[in-house]
Design a protein around this motif. Structure first.
Motif, PDB file in Angstrom:
ATOM      1  N   ARG A  89      10.933  59.879 -58.934  1.00 47.50           N
ATOM      2  CA  ARG A  89       9.541  58.666 -58.761  1.00 47.50           C
ATOM      3  C   ARG A  89       9.046  59.312 -58.562  1.00 47.50           C
ATOM      4  O   ARG A  89       7.519  59.484 -58.431  1.00 47.50           O
ATOM      5  CB  ARG A  89      10.652  57.490 -58.138  1.00 47.50           C
ATOM      6  N   ALA A  90       9.456  60.798 -57.470  1.00 48.39           N
ATOM      7  CA  ALA A  90       8.501  61.777 -56.891  1.00 48.39           C
ATOM      8  C   ALA A  90       6.961  61.992 -57.808  1.00 48.39           C
ATOM      9  O   ALA A  90       5.987  62.633 -57.622  1.00 48.39           O
ATOM     10  CB  ALA A  90       9.763  62.623 -56.364  1.00 48.39           C
ATOM     11  N   VAL A  91       8.541  63.106 -58.671  1.00 49.79           N
ATOM     12  CA  VAL A  91       7.212  63.787 -59.849  1.00 49.79           C
ATOM     13  C   VAL A  91       5.562  62.768 -61.072  1.00 49.79           C
ATOM     14  O   VAL A  91       4.787  62.334 -61.655  1.00 49.79           O
ATOM     15  CB  VAL A  91       8.279  64.063 -61.035  1.00 49.79           C
ATOM     16  N   HIS A  92       6.391  61.223 -61.009  1.00 52.07           N
ATOM     17  CA  HIS A  92       5.716  60.518 -61.142  1.00 52.07           C
ATOM     18  C   HIS A  92       4.705  60.557 -60.978  1.00 52.07           C
ATOM     19  O   HIS A  92       2.736  59.714 -60.799  1.00 52.07           O
ATOM     20  CB  HIS A  92       6.036  59.116 -61.565  1.00 52.07           C
ATOM     21  N   LEU A  96       3.075  62.019 -58.163  1.00 54.71           N
ATOM     22  CA  LEU A  96       2.630  63.608 -58.589  1.00 54.71           C
ATOM     23  C   LEU A  96       1.109  63.507 -59.330  1.00 54.71           C
ATOM     24  O   LEU A  96       0.376  63.971 -58.967  1.00 54.71           O
ATOM     25  CB  LEU A  96       3.713  64.595 -58.455  1.00 54.71           C
ATOM     26  N   LEU A  97       1.468  63.035 -60.364  1.00 49.28           N
ATOM     27  CA  LEU A  97       1.033  63.629 -61.488  1.00 49.28           C
ATOM     28  C   LEU A  97       0.685  61.884 -61.812  1.00 49.28           C
ATOM     29  O   LEU A  97      -0.384  62.166 -62.982  1.00 49.28           O
ATOM     30  CB  LEU A  97       2.243  63.739 -62.973  1.00 49.28           C
ATOM     31  N   GLN A  98       0.349  61.394 -61.439  1.00 49.02           N
ATOM     32  CA  GLN A  98      -0.381  59.436 -61.547  1.00 49.02           C
ATOM     33  C   GLN A  98       0.050  58.707 -62.473  1.00 49.02           C
ATOM     34  O   GLN A  98      -1.167  58.216 -62.905  1.00 49.02           O
ATOM     35  CB  GLN A  98      -1.864  60.090 -61.539  1.00 49.02           C
ATOM     36  N   LEU A  99       1.283  59.105 -62.573  1.00 51.53           N
ATOM     37  CA  LEU A  99       1.625  58.345 -63.422  1.00 51.53           C
ATOM     38  C   LEU A  99       2.642  56.683 -64.253  1.00 51.53           C
ATOM     39  O   LEU A  99       3.064  56.753 -62.463  1.00 51.53           O
ATOM     40  CB  LEU A  99       2.978  59.441 -64.265  1.00 51.53           C
ATOM     41  N   ASP A 100       2.534  55.642 -64.354  1.00 53.48           N
ATOM     42  CA  ASP A 100       2.874  54.722 -63.734  1.00 53.48           C
ATOM     43  C   ASP A 100       4.541  54.934 -63.679  1.00 53.48           C
ATOM     44  O   ASP A 100       5.350  56.053 -63.943  1.00 53.48           O
ATOM     45  CB  ASP A 100       2.958  53.890 -65.322  1.00 53.48           C
ATOM     46  N   ALA A 101       4.951  54.208 -62.363  1.00 53.45           N
ATOM     47  CA  ALA A 101       5.884  54.399 -61.453  1.00 53.45           C
ATOM     48  C   ALA A 101       7.734  53.962 -62.598  1.00 53.45           C
ATOM     49  O   ALA A 101       6.728  52.865 -63.387  1.00 53.45           O
ATOM     50  CB  ALA A 101       6.526  53.377 -60.675  1.00 53.45           C
ATOM     51  N   SER A 161       7.280  69.757 -62.892  1.00 53.67           N
ATOM     52  CA  SER A 161       6.726  69.511 -61.725  1.00 53.67           C
ATOM     53  C   SER A 161       7.336  69.513 -60.656  1.00 53.67           C
ATOM     54  O   SER A 161       7.190  68.410 -59.975  1.00 53.67           O
ATOM     55  CB  SER A 161       5.411  68.774 -61.820  1.00 53.67           C
ATOM     56  N   MET A 162       8.755  69.103 -61.481  1.00 56.62           N
ATOM     57  CA  MET A 162       9.915  69.091 -59.834  1.00 56.62           C
ATOM     58  C   MET A 162       9.928  69.329 -58.644  1.00 56.62           C
ATOM     59  O   MET A 162       9.780  68.621 -57.254  1.00 56.62           O
ATOM     60  CB  MET A 162      10.933  68.386 -60.124  1.00 56.62           C
ATOM     61  N   HIS A 163       9.478  70.762 -58.573  1.00 65.61           N
ATOM     62  CA  HIS A 163       9.093  71.633 -57.487  1.00 65.61           C
ATOM     63  C   HIS A 163       8.878  71.281 -56.766  1.00 65.61           C
ATOM     64  O   HIS A 163       8.165  70.303 -55.040  1.00 65.61           O
ATOM     65  CB  HIS A 163       9.743  72.869 -57.991  1.00 65.61           C
ATOM     66  N   PRO A 164       7.153  70.847 -57.319  1.00 62.33           N
ATOM     67  CA  PRO A 164       5.639  70.559 -56.377  1.00 62.33           C
ATOM     68  C   PRO A 164       6.240  69.283 -56.065  1.00 62.33           C
ATOM     69  O   PRO A 164       5.019  68.727 -54.976  1.00 62.33           O
ATOM     70  CB  PRO A 164       4.775  70.706 -57.179  1.00 62.33           C
ATOM     71  N   ALA A 165       7.160  68.134 -56.858  1.00 59.36           N
ATOM     72  CA  ALA A 165       7.112  66.955 -56.302  1.00 59.36           C
ATOM     73  C   ALA A 165       7.758  66.836 -55.355  1.00 59.36           C
ATOM     74  O   ALA A 165       7.419  65.341 -53.928  1.00 59.36           O
ATOM     75  CB  ALA A 165       7.477  66.561 -57.903  1.00 59.36           C
ATOM     76  N   MET A 166       8.464  67.715 -54.858  1.00 63.08           N
ATOM     77  CA  MET A 166       9.367  67.756 -53.600  1.00 63.08           C
ATOM     78  C   MET A 166       9.340  67.389 -52.960  1.00 63.08           C
ATOM     79  O   MET A 166       9.237  67.554 -52.087  1.00 63.08           O
ATOM     80  CB  MET A 166      11.308  68.396 -54.598  1.00 63.08           C
ATOM     81  N   GLU A 167       8.385  68.810 -52.737  1.00 59.69           N
ATOM     82  CA  GLU A 167       7.276  69.643 -51.282  1.00 59.69           C
ATOM     83  C   GLU A 167       6.377  67.777 -51.176  1.00 59.69           C
ATOM     84  O   GLU A 167       6.175  68.412 -50.310  1.00 59.69           O
ATOM     85  CB  GLU A 167       6.484  70.477 -51.676  1.00 59.69           C
TER      86      GLU A 167
END
Length: 464
Positions: free
Chosen positions: A262-265, A267-272, A325-331
């Motif tokens: 959910r966090a990565v989607h 961040l990357l502006q993808l559909d939930a 992209s997991m780490h930047p999404a966690m931030e």
């Protein structure tokens, strides 16, 4: 005899000139890594070493003045292992980026420690070669840092970790002596294996100034990528264990739980993604990639997954970008304590059960991603960081309590406290729990053989 900070800096400047940086910005940056944690106080200076001689001179002065030294690369570590604090010299090898030798016939390269993992592989690609270790941070992490932490990454299940891809290391000891450890040969058992001892030693034994790397030829054939979604994380973990048990060997097999996805989607502006859904991303390579992908897809469907397979490399990289992209999404979620435990691959579903238990009992959400191909999990503890009086981020006691519970669960399942990030400062308190008192003491004594004065990365790995 004690030496004042000004005296230490003056000695460094007399030998190294402008490579000694005492600017507040540089000293402040050297306090922290990607773990979100910082050392207390500012280091005396940052030495930007450009040669082996620079490293030797720095360490000779450090020994003469009894000044602690913390070696740094790109500062992308996740355990606080390269954070330099008050009264210490931060020794950066980031400017040592040369590829000294590439031997296609012997499948080896000799490199300096500051070269980025991705830059090395871009250069090796021109020779039809590559260095297999693939940390998710490959675009920003150095080869020397990879070796110092014993880094792993996405391709470990098939191609091994850093330890499997290093033939030798050149290190400078605390007193300035240069040692060339290891071999240029594939085989070599002369004496004790000091190369393996240095790999993963986190700057406590010496400063890595060069490495002889074991290379592979670029993998022929195609690459196939599989994306499979499951209704919950345990189902995804069971599916990954089923792939391992099937005997088919994927190059990459990554698992993201619902909170990570959910966090990565976002961040990357993808559909939930579907609420609660977890995702396995699997990649096969080589001449049998397509056949192996079909077999894995069948296993995943039988385990209840919704499966899509692509044979397009660009599409495959797009799918892997979600994982990377997991780490930047966690931030984006708050201050993050990124953890790193490993369990036997068959125990992966049980470990996710334990994480769910810790979440329930401690009342927190722990987004978790896993290198499912080798049983390495990265649970993320998210919290509102409070800045302490010395400028460091304070991890709330409740978070450490939950982490303690999770670490002990991994050990009960036959696992280990860290698969690839290292111990640094964040896991010192649990080290003896895994090693036992006798082995902990033996390892501490070994560090003193290399570093009798205890000036190399003091306070890291082994609690003082």
């Amino acid at each position: 005899m004690s030496h004042s900070p000004d005296d230490v800096v003056a000695r460094l400047r007399a030998v190294l000139g402008g490579r000694v940086d005492t600017s507040e910005t540089a000293r402040h940056d050297a306090r922290a890594d990607k773990s979100g944690h910082a050392a207390s106080g500012l280091p005396l200076a940052v030495v930007h070493a450009e040669s082996v001689a620079d490293v030797q001179e720095t360490l000779r002065i450090a020994t003469q003045t009894r000044t602690p030294v913390v070696t740094r690369g790109a500062g992308t570590g996740l355990a606080g292992g390269a954070n330099a604090g008050g009264g210490e010299i931060a020794l950066s090898v980031r400017r040592m980026t040369r590829i000294l030798e590439v031997r296609s016939d012997d499948l080896l390269a000799v490199v300096e420690p500051g070269i980025l993992n991705a830059e090395l592989n871009a250069a090796l690609g021109e020779h039809g070669l590559w260095w297999a270790p693939d940390p998710a941070s490959r675009a920003i992490s150095t080869v020397g840092g990879n070796i110092a932490t014993g880094a792993g990454g996405l391709l470990c299940a098939k191609y091994g970790v850093v330890r499997d891809a290093v033939l030798g290391v050149d290190i400078v000891l605390a007193d300035g002596r240069l040692l060339r450890l290891g071999h240029r040969t594939v085989k070599g058992v002369t004496g004790l294996d000091l190369t393996s001892l240095v790999i993963g030693s986190e700057g406590t034994l010496g400063v890595i100034v060069g490495a002889t790397l074991k290379l592979r030829r670029l993998v022929p054939g195609t690459v196939a990528t599989i994306a499979a979604t499951f209704p919950d994380v345990r189902s995804a973990a069971e599916a990954s264990a089923a792939v391992t048990a099937s005997g088919v060997q994927p190059a990459i097999m990554e698992l993201m739980d619902a909170a990570c996805l959910r966090a990565v989607h976002a961040l990357l502006q993808l559909d939930a993604p579907t609420p609660g859904a977890s995702q396995l991303t699997v990649q096969t390579d080589g001449p049998a990639a397509d056949v192996e992908a079909d077999a894995i897809a069948a296993t995943l469907r039988a385990a209840g997954g919704t499966v899509a397979v692509t044979h397009d490399r660009d599409e495959g990289e797009r799918l892997l970008a979600i994982r990377r992209s997991m780490h930047p999404a966690m931030e984006t979620l708050g201050t993050t304590l990124i953890e790193d435990v490993s369990v036997p691959r068959s125990a992966l579903p049980a470990m996710f059960d334990e994480i769910a238990r810790v979440e329930r009992e401690h009342g927190i959400v722990i987004p978790t991603v896993a290198h499912a191909g080798d049983g390495n999990l990265h649970p993320n503890f998210i919290f509102d960081g409070e800045i302490g009086e010395d400028g460091t981020i304070e991890v709330p006691p409740a978070v450490w309590d939950a982490a303690d519970d999770l670490f002990r669960a991994a050990l009960r399942l036959g696992g280990t406290l860290t698969g690839e990030h290292g111990v640094g400062v964040l896991k010192r308190r649990w080290l003896a729990d895994e090693l036992g008192d006798d082995q902990w003491e033996l390892q501490r004594q070994i560090t003193r053989v290399f570093d009798p004065l205890g000036i190399l990365n003091p306070g890291k790995v082994f609690a003082q």
